[in-house]
Design an enzyme around this catalytic site. Structure first.
Site, mmCIF file in Angstrom:
data_model
loop_
_atom_site.group_PDB
_atom_site.id
_atom_site.type_symbol
_atom_site.label_atom_id
_atom_site.label_comp_id
_atom_site.label_asym_id
_atom_site.label_seq_id
_atom_site.Cartn_x
_atom_site.Cartn_y
_atom_site.Cartn_z
ATOM 1 N N GLY A 25 -16.790 2.934 21.929
ATOM 2 C CA GLY A 25 -17.460 1.990 21.038
ATOM 3 C C GLY A 25 -17.949 2.582 19.736
ATOM 4 C CG ASN A 39 -2.834 3.684 12.939
ATOM 5 O OD1 ASN A 39 -2.912 3.567 14.159
ATOM 6 N ND2 ASN A 39 -3.668 4.431 12.235
ATOM 7 C CE1 TYR A 96 -10.599 -0.771 11.377
ATOM 8 C CE2 TYR A 96 -8.268 -0.383 11.006
ATOM 9 C CZ TYR A 96 -9.577 0.032 10.911
ATOM 10 O OH TYR A 96 -9.878 1.243 10.351
ATOM 11 N N GLY A 115 -16.186 3.613 17.037
ATOM 12 C CA GLY A 115 -15.533 2.999 15.884
ATOM 13 C C GLY A 115 -16.117 1.634 15.583
#
Length: 146
Positions: A102, A131, A138, A104
């Site tokens: 967690g 990537n 994201y 990031g």
């Protein structure tokens, strides 16, 4: 008995000049991860000058139990359409051994709060097309491509 990884404390703070070596090491690791390890020409002096003397950009450090394990470099850009500044995330890096905890998400949350506190309308970044891991990360956070 081992330490449960969930018991480790994670904190985020603004980078300070004494972090220049750590920041440069994170940049090198990120470049290596992206297959661009030989592209990094920055030095600690460059980092010190650009971040702390000229204030061209900003950085935050994520620490797990007081040890730096994550880094984000960002700057402010301006949207003429919005008439406001925005936060632009240049780099986000979490040590491989610490991924999945967690960190990031916490780093991006910190930057989002920073953007809101400063009246910014957006938090922007670029992600390399190849990537897949970053794109999935994201996407899980609700980010949308623009």
């Amino acid at each position: 008995m081992g330490v449960d990884e969930r018991d480790k404390k994670f904190a985020i703070r603004d980078a300070v000049p004494s972090d220049c070596g750590v920041i440069l090491e994170f940049i090198r690791k990120l470049a290596s991860y992206d297959g661009e390890g030989m592209s990094v020409t920055a030095t600690e002096a460059d980092i010190r000058e650009s971040l702390f003397e000229e204030r061209q950009a900003c950085a935050i450090i994520g620490e797990e139990d007081g040890e730096p394990v994550a880094f984000a470099g960002f700057l402010y850009n301006y949207s003429t359409f919005l008439g406001r500044a925005n936060v632009y995330l240049e780099d986000l890096f979490v040590e491989e051994r610490c991924r999945g905890r967690g960190h990031g998400r916490a780093m991006l949350g910190f930057l989002a709060r920073t953007a809101l506190e400063r009246g910014c309308k957006r938090l922007d970044w670029l992600c390399l097309d190849d990537n897949a891991r970053a794109k999935a990360f994201y996407g899980k956070l609700g980010a949308r491509a623009i």
